[in-house]
Design a protein around this motif. Sequence first.
Motif, PDB file in Angstrom:
ATOM      1  N   ILE A 193       6.414   3.962  -0.448  1.00  0.00           N
ATOM      2  CA  ILE A 193       7.695   3.652   0.192  1.00  0.00           C
ATOM      3  C   ILE A 193       7.989   4.697   1.258  1.00  0.00           C
ATOM      4  O   ILE A 193       7.813   5.899   1.035  1.00  0.00           O
ATOM      5  CB  ILE A 193       8.824   3.614  -0.847  1.00  0.00           C
ATOM      6  CG1 ILE A 193       8.600   2.461  -1.836  1.00  0.00           C
ATOM      7  CG2 ILE A 193      10.191   3.462  -0.169  1.00  0.00           C
ATOM      8  CD1 ILE A 193       9.568   2.445  -3.002  1.00  0.00           C
ATOM      9  N   ASP A 194       8.419   4.243   2.428  1.00  0.00           N
ATOM     10  CA  ASP A 194       8.785   5.145   3.524  1.00  0.00           C
ATOM     11  C   ASP A 194      10.274   5.474   3.386  1.00  0.00           C
ATOM     12  O   ASP A 194      11.130   4.857   4.009  1.00  0.00           O
ATOM     13  CB  ASP A 194       8.486   4.473   4.873  1.00  0.00           C
ATOM     14  CG  ASP A 194       8.499   5.457   6.026  1.00  0.00           C
ATOM     15  OD1 ASP A 194       9.015   6.586   5.843  1.00  0.00           O
ATOM     16  OD2 ASP A 194       8.014   5.111   7.117  1.00  0.00           O
ATOM     17  N   LEU A 240      23.281  -4.382   1.530  1.00  0.00           N
ATOM     18  CA  LEU A 240      22.078  -4.845   2.222  1.00  0.00           C
ATOM     19  C   LEU A 240      21.158  -3.643   2.403  1.00  0.00           C
ATOM     20  O   LEU A 240      21.532  -2.660   3.039  1.00  0.00           O
ATOM     21  CB  LEU A 240      22.440  -5.467   3.578  1.00  0.00           C
ATOM     22  CG  LEU A 240      21.328  -6.223   4.306  1.00  0.00           C
ATOM     23  CD1 LEU A 240      20.924  -7.483   3.531  1.00  0.00           C
ATOM     24  CD2 LEU A 240      21.769  -6.604   5.725  1.00  0.00           C
ATOM     25  N   MET A 241      19.971  -3.719   1.801  1.00  0.00           N
ATOM     26  CA  MET A 241      19.015  -2.613   1.849  1.00  0.00           C
ATOM     27  C   MET A 241      17.712  -3.068   2.486  1.00  0.00           C
ATOM     28  O   MET A 241      17.136  -4.083   2.084  1.00  0.00           O
ATOM     29  CB  MET A 241      18.697  -2.084   0.446  1.00  0.00           C
ATOM     30  CG  MET A 241      19.841  -1.476  -0.300  1.00  0.00           C
ATOM     31  SD  MET A 241      19.281  -0.811  -1.908  1.00  0.00           S
ATOM     32  CE  MET A 241      18.281   0.582  -1.361  1.00  0.00           C
ATOM     33  N   SER A 242      17.245  -2.309   3.466  1.00  0.00           N
ATOM     34  CA  SER A 242      15.935  -2.538   4.060  1.00  0.00           C
ATOM     35  C   SER A 242      15.014  -1.398   3.623  1.00  0.00           C
ATOM     36  O   SER A 242      15.299  -0.229   3.891  1.00  0.00           O
ATOM     37  CB  SER A 242      16.024  -2.583   5.590  1.00  0.00           C
ATOM     38  OG  SER A 242      14.731  -2.641   6.161  1.00  0.00           O
ATOM     39  N   ILE A 243      13.923  -1.748   2.929  1.00  0.00           N
ATOM     40  CA  ILE A 243      13.021  -0.749   2.357  1.00  0.00           C
ATOM     41  C   ILE A 243      11.625  -0.962   2.947  1.00  0.00           C
ATOM     42  O   ILE A 243      10.959  -1.954   2.637  1.00  0.00           O
ATOM     43  CB  ILE A 243      12.981  -0.862   0.827  1.00  0.00           C
ATOM     44  CG1 ILE A 243      14.403  -0.713   0.253  1.00  0.00           C
ATOM     45  CG2 ILE A 243      12.034   0.181   0.232  1.00  0.00           C
ATOM     46  CD1 ILE A 243      14.497  -0.983  -1.235  1.00  0.00           C
ATOM     47  N   PRO A 244      11.170  -0.046   3.822  1.00  0.00           N
ATOM     48  CA  PRO A 244       9.839  -0.187   4.424  1.00  0.00           C
ATOM     49  C   PRO A 244       8.763   0.507   3.595  1.00  0.00           C
ATOM     50  O   PRO A 244       9.029   1.462   2.857  1.00  0.00           O
ATOM     51  CB  PRO A 244      10.003   0.508   5.781  1.00  0.00           C
ATOM     52  CG  PRO A 244      11.048   1.552   5.531  1.00  0.00           C
ATOM     53  CD  PRO A 244      11.941   1.045   4.422  1.00  0.00           C
ATOM     54  N   ASN A 253       2.665 -11.633   0.280  1.00  0.00           N
ATOM     55  CA  ASN A 253       1.443 -11.048   0.816  1.00  0.00           C
ATOM     56  C   ASN A 253       1.752 -10.327   2.127  1.00  0.00           C
ATOM     57  O   ASN A 253       2.669 -10.703   2.854  1.00  0.00           O
ATOM     58  CB  ASN A 253       0.395 -12.131   1.077  1.00  0.00           C
ATOM     59  CG  ASN A 253      -0.226 -12.644  -0.205  1.00  0.00           C
ATOM     60  OD1 ASN A 253      -0.512 -11.874  -1.113  1.00  0.00           O
ATOM     61  ND2 ASN A 253      -0.445 -13.957  -0.287  1.00  0.00           N
ATOM     62  N   ALA A 254       0.983  -9.298   2.444  1.00  0.00           N
ATOM     63  CA  ALA A 254       1.117  -8.570   3.717  1.00  0.00           C
ATOM     64  C   ALA A 254       2.566  -8.164   3.976  1.00  0.00           C
ATOM     65  O   ALA A 254       3.098  -8.338   5.071  1.00  0.00           O
ATOM     66  CB  ALA A 254       0.577  -9.415   4.869  1.00  0.00           C
ATOM     67  N   THR A 255       3.218  -7.630   2.960  1.00  0.00           N
ATOM     68  CA  THR A 255       4.604  -7.198   3.086  1.00  0.00           C
ATOM     69  C   THR A 255       4.642  -5.751   3.565  1.00  0.00           C
ATOM     70  O   THR A 255       4.112  -4.858   2.910  1.00  0.00           O
ATOM     71  CB  THR A 255       5.335  -7.317   1.732  1.00  0.00           C
ATOM     72  OG1 THR A 255       5.318  -8.687   1.313  1.00  0.00           O
ATOM     73  CG2 THR A 255       6.775  -6.839   1.846  1.00  0.00           C
ATOM     74  N   THR A 256       5.264  -5.532   4.716  1.00  0.00           N
ATOM     75  CA  THR A 256       5.433  -4.167   5.236  1.00  0.00           C
ATOM     76  C   THR A 256       6.851  -3.650   5.014  1.00  0.00           C
ATOM     77  O   THR A 256       7.093  -2.452   5.102  1.00  0.00           O
ATOM     78  CB  THR A 256       5.098  -4.109   6.729  1.00  0.00           C
ATOM     79  OG1 THR A 256       5.884  -5.086   7.436  1.00  0.00           O
ATOM     80  CG2 THR A 256       3.617  -4.399   6.963  1.00  0.00           C
ATOM     81  N   SER A 257       7.782  -4.548   4.740  1.00  0.00           N
ATOM     82  CA  SER A 257       9.138  -4.135   4.373  1.00  0.00           C
ATOM     83  C   SER A 257       9.790  -5.264   3.590  1.00  0.00           C
ATOM     84  O   SER A 257       9.416  -6.433   3.729  1.00  0.00           O
ATOM     85  CB  SER A 257       9.988  -3.806   5.609  1.00  0.00           C
ATOM     86  OG  SER A 257      10.345  -4.991   6.311  1.00  0.00           O
ATOM     87  N   VAL A 258      10.750  -4.903   2.758  1.00  0.00           N
ATOM     88  CA  VAL A 258      11.506  -5.906   2.021  1.00  0.00           C
ATOM     89  C   VAL A 258      12.991  -5.574   2.174  1.00  0.00           C
ATOM     90  O   VAL A 258      13.395  -4.410   2.108  1.00  0.00           O
ATOM     91  CB  VAL A 258      11.088  -5.962   0.536  1.00  0.00           C
ATOM     92  CG1 VAL A 258      11.322  -4.637  -0.168  1.00  0.00           C
ATOM     93  CG2 VAL A 258      11.794  -7.096  -0.191  1.00  0.00           C
TER      94      VAL A 258
END
Length: 225
Positions: free
Chosen positions: A39-40, A82-86, A157-162
Motif C-alpha cells: 500500500i502506498d 470516501l477513501m482512495s487507497i493506491p 484484476n490489475a488493480t492499482t488503486s481501490v
Amino acid sequence: MAHHHGHDHHDHDHGHGHDGHDHSHDVTPALQSNLYKQIDFDKIITLNEAERRSGEGIVKKTWAQRLDEKPELESDADEQLLMSIPFTGQTKLHSLLIYSPPTPSAPKTIKLFRNRPDLDFSTASDLSPTQTLTIPQTLTGSTSDAFEIPLNRSQFNATTSVTLFFEDNWSDGEEDVTRVLYIGFKGDFTALNREPVTFLYEAAANPRDHTIIQGVQGVGRTIGQ
C-alpha cells in the motif's frame, strides 16, 4: 515484530482467558497474502474525515494493531466517507479486512471502485461500483473482531488503486458519525517492472536524439555563416 501483542491489554480483544491461543491462531493466516507492504500510504486520500490523515492512520495499522482504539477514522459533516487507497504495483484483490466498534456508528454499505482515485462524493453516488458490500454488525462485545469480506476476484484484476465509498452506517440515519478502526486487504501482488519500458524507450529514442542534435548543430553553423 515487537508490537504484535500490543493490543492484548484491550478488554475487547478476547474475553475468554485464552488470549495467547487466539492470538497465535489468528495472526498467521491473516498475514498470508496480506497486501500491507504494497500500500502506498503517503498517497491515501480520505474525504470528510474529522481528523486529518486519520484515514491513512487506520490503514497503516498492522494486523496485530487492528483492535487498537487509536487512531480512529471518524466522518465529519455527515455519515459518509470516501477513501482512495493506491498500491505500489498491480494487485488482484481477494478480500477486504475491516474492523469497526460494534455500535450504530459502524459502516453498513461500502461501495468499491477499482482504479478510480479521481472520485468525489457526487461521482461515487452516481457511478456503478465495481462491487457493493454490506458490512455485518456484531453486538457481541468482547468477542468482536475484524471481518474478512471476500471480493469478486475477477472484477479486481490489475488493480492499482481501490476507492471505498462508505455510503451509510447502522444507525439508519440517526447517527451522522461513521467510525472505522482498521482497513486492510488480501490478494496477489505483481511489482511493476519498469526495465523493459526503459529499454524500449532508449532503443527508440537514442537514434532520434542523435539525429536531432546533429541537425541543430548543422542549422547553427548555417545561421552563423
